[in-house]
Motif scaffolding. Structure first.
Motif, PDB file in Angstrom:
ATOM      1  N   PHE A   1       1.144  -1.622   0.508  1.00 38.00           N
ATOM      2  CA  PHE A   1       0.075  -0.188  -0.318  1.00 38.00           C
ATOM      3  C   PHE A   1       0.680   1.569   0.262  1.00 38.00           C
ATOM      4  O   PHE A   1       0.809   2.376  -0.424  1.00 38.00           O
ATOM      5  CB  PHE A   1      -0.754  -0.090   1.084  1.00 38.00           C
ATOM      6  N   TYR A   2       1.545   1.617   0.297  1.00 40.88           N
ATOM      7  CA  TYR A   2       3.039   2.116   0.929  1.00 40.88           C
ATOM      8  C   TYR A   2       3.111   2.635  -0.557  1.00 40.88           C
ATOM      9  O   TYR A   2       4.105   3.523  -0.953  1.00 40.88           O
ATOM     10  CB  TYR A   2       4.379   2.052   1.647  1.00 40.88           C
ATOM     11  N   ARG A   3       3.677   1.068  -1.700  1.00 34.02           N
ATOM     12  CA  ARG A   3       3.796   1.238  -3.133  1.00 34.02           C
ATOM     13  C   ARG A   3       3.055   2.213  -4.028  1.00 34.02           C
ATOM     14  O   ARG A   3       3.362   3.174  -4.910  1.00 34.02           O
ATOM     15  CB  ARG A   3       3.972  -0.141  -3.486  1.00 34.02           C
TER      16      ARG A   3
ATOM     17  N   GLY B   1       1.985   7.337  -6.493  1.00 29.28           N
ATOM     18  CA  GLY B   1       0.707   8.672  -6.588  1.00 29.28           C
ATOM     19  C   GLY B   1       1.511   9.209  -5.832  1.00 29.28           C
ATOM     20  O   GLY B   1       1.366  11.032  -6.943  1.00 29.28           O
ATOM     21  N   HIS B   2       2.616   9.328  -5.613  1.00 30.05           N
ATOM     22  CA  HIS B   2       3.722  11.257  -5.531  1.00 30.05           C
ATOM     23  C   HIS B   2       4.682  11.377  -6.849  1.00 30.05           C
ATOM     24  O   HIS B   2       4.071  12.108  -7.668  1.00 30.05           O
ATOM     25  CB  HIS B   2       4.788  10.179  -3.961  1.00 30.05           C
ATOM     26  N   GLU B   3       4.537  10.171  -7.644  1.00 29.26           N
ATOM     27  CA  GLU B   3       5.081  10.698  -9.032  1.00 29.26           C
ATOM     28  C   GLU B   3       4.010  10.612  -9.575  1.00 29.26           C
ATOM     29  O   GLU B   3       4.340  12.138 -10.429  1.00 29.26           O
ATOM     30  CB  GLU B   3       6.018   8.918  -9.648  1.00 29.26           C
ATOM     31  N   ALA B   4       3.241  10.596  -9.569  1.00 29.11           N
ATOM     32  CA  ALA B   4       1.679  11.268 -10.511  1.00 29.11           C
ATOM     33  C   ALA B   4       1.719  12.207 -10.008  1.00 29.11           C
ATOM     34  O   ALA B   4       1.383  13.131 -10.741  1.00 29.11           O
ATOM     35  CB  ALA B   4       1.053  10.630  -9.902  1.00 29.11           C
TER      36      ALA B   4
ATOM     37  N   PRO C   1      17.861  -3.425  -1.332  1.00 32.28           N
ATOM     38  CA  PRO C   1      17.294  -3.658  -2.204  1.00 32.28           C
ATOM     39  C   PRO C   1      15.984  -3.939  -1.839  1.00 32.28           C
ATOM     40  O   PRO C   1      15.274  -3.306  -2.442  1.00 32.28           O
ATOM     41  CB  PRO C   1      18.329  -4.776  -1.827  1.00 32.28           C
ATOM     42  N   PHE C   2      15.459  -4.409  -0.517  1.00 35.74           N
ATOM     43  CA  PHE C   2      13.985  -4.485  -0.828  1.00 35.74           C
ATOM     44  C   PHE C   2      12.998  -3.358  -0.451  1.00 35.74           C
ATOM     45  O   PHE C   2      11.813  -3.131  -1.473  1.00 35.74           O
ATOM     46  CB  PHE C   2      13.542  -5.867   0.394  1.00 35.74           C
ATOM     47  N   PHE C   3      13.637  -2.605   0.720  1.00 34.86           N
ATOM     48  CA  PHE C   3      12.819  -1.516   1.055  1.00 34.86           C
ATOM     49  C   PHE C   3      12.672  -0.379  -0.600  1.00 34.86           C
ATOM     50  O   PHE C   3      12.102   0.451  -1.033  1.00 34.86           O
ATOM     51  CB  PHE C   3      13.592  -0.415   2.207  1.00 34.86           C
ATOM     52  N   SER C   4      13.666  -0.077  -0.688  1.00 31.92           N
ATOM     53  CA  SER C   4      14.365   0.566  -1.878  1.00 31.92           C
ATOM     54  C   SER C   4      13.583   0.180  -3.279  1.00 31.92           C
ATOM     55  O   SER C   4      12.882   1.392  -4.535  1.00 31.92           O
ATOM     56  CB  SER C   4      15.712   0.656  -3.206  1.00 31.92           C
TER      57      SER C   4
ATOM     58  N   MET D   1      10.276   2.766  -4.491  1.00 30.44           N
ATOM     59  CA  MET D   1      11.466   3.454  -5.634  1.00 30.44           C
ATOM     60  C   MET D   1      12.414   4.526  -5.544  1.00 30.44           C
ATOM     61  O   MET D   1      12.127   5.243  -5.883  1.00 30.44           O
ATOM     62  CB  MET D   1      10.149   3.442  -5.898  1.00 30.44           C
ATOM     63  N   ASN D   2      13.116   3.883  -4.757  1.00 33.61           N
ATOM     64  CA  ASN D   2      14.125   4.567  -4.981  1.00 33.61           C
ATOM     65  C   ASN D   2      13.978   6.050  -3.640  1.00 33.61           C
ATOM     66  O   ASN D   2      14.483   6.862  -3.898  1.00 33.61           O
ATOM     67  CB  ASN D   2      14.651   5.637  -5.761  1.00 33.61           C
TER      68      ASN D   2
END
Length: 312
Positions: A53-55, A60-63, A246-249, A253-254
């Protein structure tokens, strides 16, 4: 390149979400015989769903920055709105709040500084109250509630009143509000549709528990890049980054490259690592006191900044 990369991102985000829904439903309907292992599996699944859900939140942040599909504002906002439906967050509200954050991040002790409480002659009791409020906000989902209240204010407070509450509402119109209410209604409709078509238990496994996990994860993570950083007019430097994990990034999404993002908000998520930009030395010395994600989280145990305005 932007379109292809982000089509892949959106497809991945949706497919993993659907896969998690099937997996969560399966393990609840076919639990392990060993109760302890089953509970651990349920909790781990719910946490992964919360991170997913954080993804949604980060896509949404990118949008909100109109970076999801640079060539088409319409496609950007439609896809961003769809991705945000599980969070019941209109992209219009998200964009307004987030761009205010970028423009006024920790500009002073009163503006966009979530870890700061200002008062006059704070007593011991008041300091304890502020610390308890901070710990509830970070470690028990309170910052999610703060975000939820912000969204509700944008949705239902008349714009002329809202502008008196916060400068973040500057330029907010009735048209923006009606559009946001529609998008919010679609999000609520998605939740209701899952409930009515699949039942209460499936709703809990696929939407309810993940939303609770997301509320906790968001509150824990959302301010780690700004907690106890500098305050002042150079708002794009009041930030820190952390090293890649790796997992969190992958999930986020970096987003760990937060200092680069604040200095260059137009850089898309997939270019952030290669375009990492260090902070100016004066800001780096104060803000970049850790490169560890977990250290940045645990630093928040130190508590809030309490500013005694009577000394000014």
């Amino acid at each position: 390149m932007n379109t292809k990369r982000n089509i892949k991102l959106v497809v991945e985000t949706i497919l993993v979400f659907i896969g998690l829904c099937f997996w969560a439903t399966y393990i609840h309907r076919h639990p392990l015989q060993h109760d302890a292992l089953a509970k651990v599996l349920f909790v781990c699944t719910a946490l992964f769903q919360g991170f997913w859900f954080y993804r949604f939140y980060i896509v949404g942040h990118e949008a909100s920055h109109r970076k999801l599909f640079i060539a088409s504002k319409t496609a950007n906002d439609i896809v961003g709105s769809i991705i945000l439906l599980p969070l019941m967050t209109p992209i219009t509200v998200y964009r307004k709040i987030h761009l205010f954050h970028h423009g006024f991040n920790r500009k002073d002790n009163h503006t966009s500084a979530l870890d700061t409480f200002t008062t006059k002659n704070p007593s011991l009791l008041k300091k304890i109250y502020y610390h308890v409020l901070w710990y509830i906000s970070v470690f028990f989902g309170g910052l999610f509630i703060h975000s939820l209240v912000s969204v509700i204010l944008f949705l239902f407070i008349p714009p002329r009143w809202a502008r008196k509450i916060s400068p973040a509402f500057e330029g907010w119109t009735l048209k923006d509000q009606f559009q946001s209410i529609l998008l919010f209604s679609l999000g609520v409709g998605l939740h209701l549709a899952v409930y009515f078509f699949f039942g209460w238990e499936v709703y809990l496994w696929t939407m309810g528990y993940p939303m609770i996990a997301f509320a906790w994860i968001l509150s824990l993570f959302v301010y780690i890049f700004h907690y106890d950083t500098t305050v002042g007019d150079q708002v794009r430097f009041n930030v820190r980054s952390v090293n890649r994990l790796p997992f969190f990034s992958w999930v986020l999404m970096n987003f760990n490259e937060h200092a680069t993002h604040h200095q260059h908000p137009n850089i898309p998520w997939y270019e952030l690592p290669e375009k990492r930009t260090t902070l100016p030395k004066d800001f780096a010395d104060k803000n970049q006191n850790t490169w560890s994600l977990f250290s940045a989280i645990f630093q928040q145990i130190k508590g809030p900044r309490i500013i005694d305005e009577s000394k000014d």
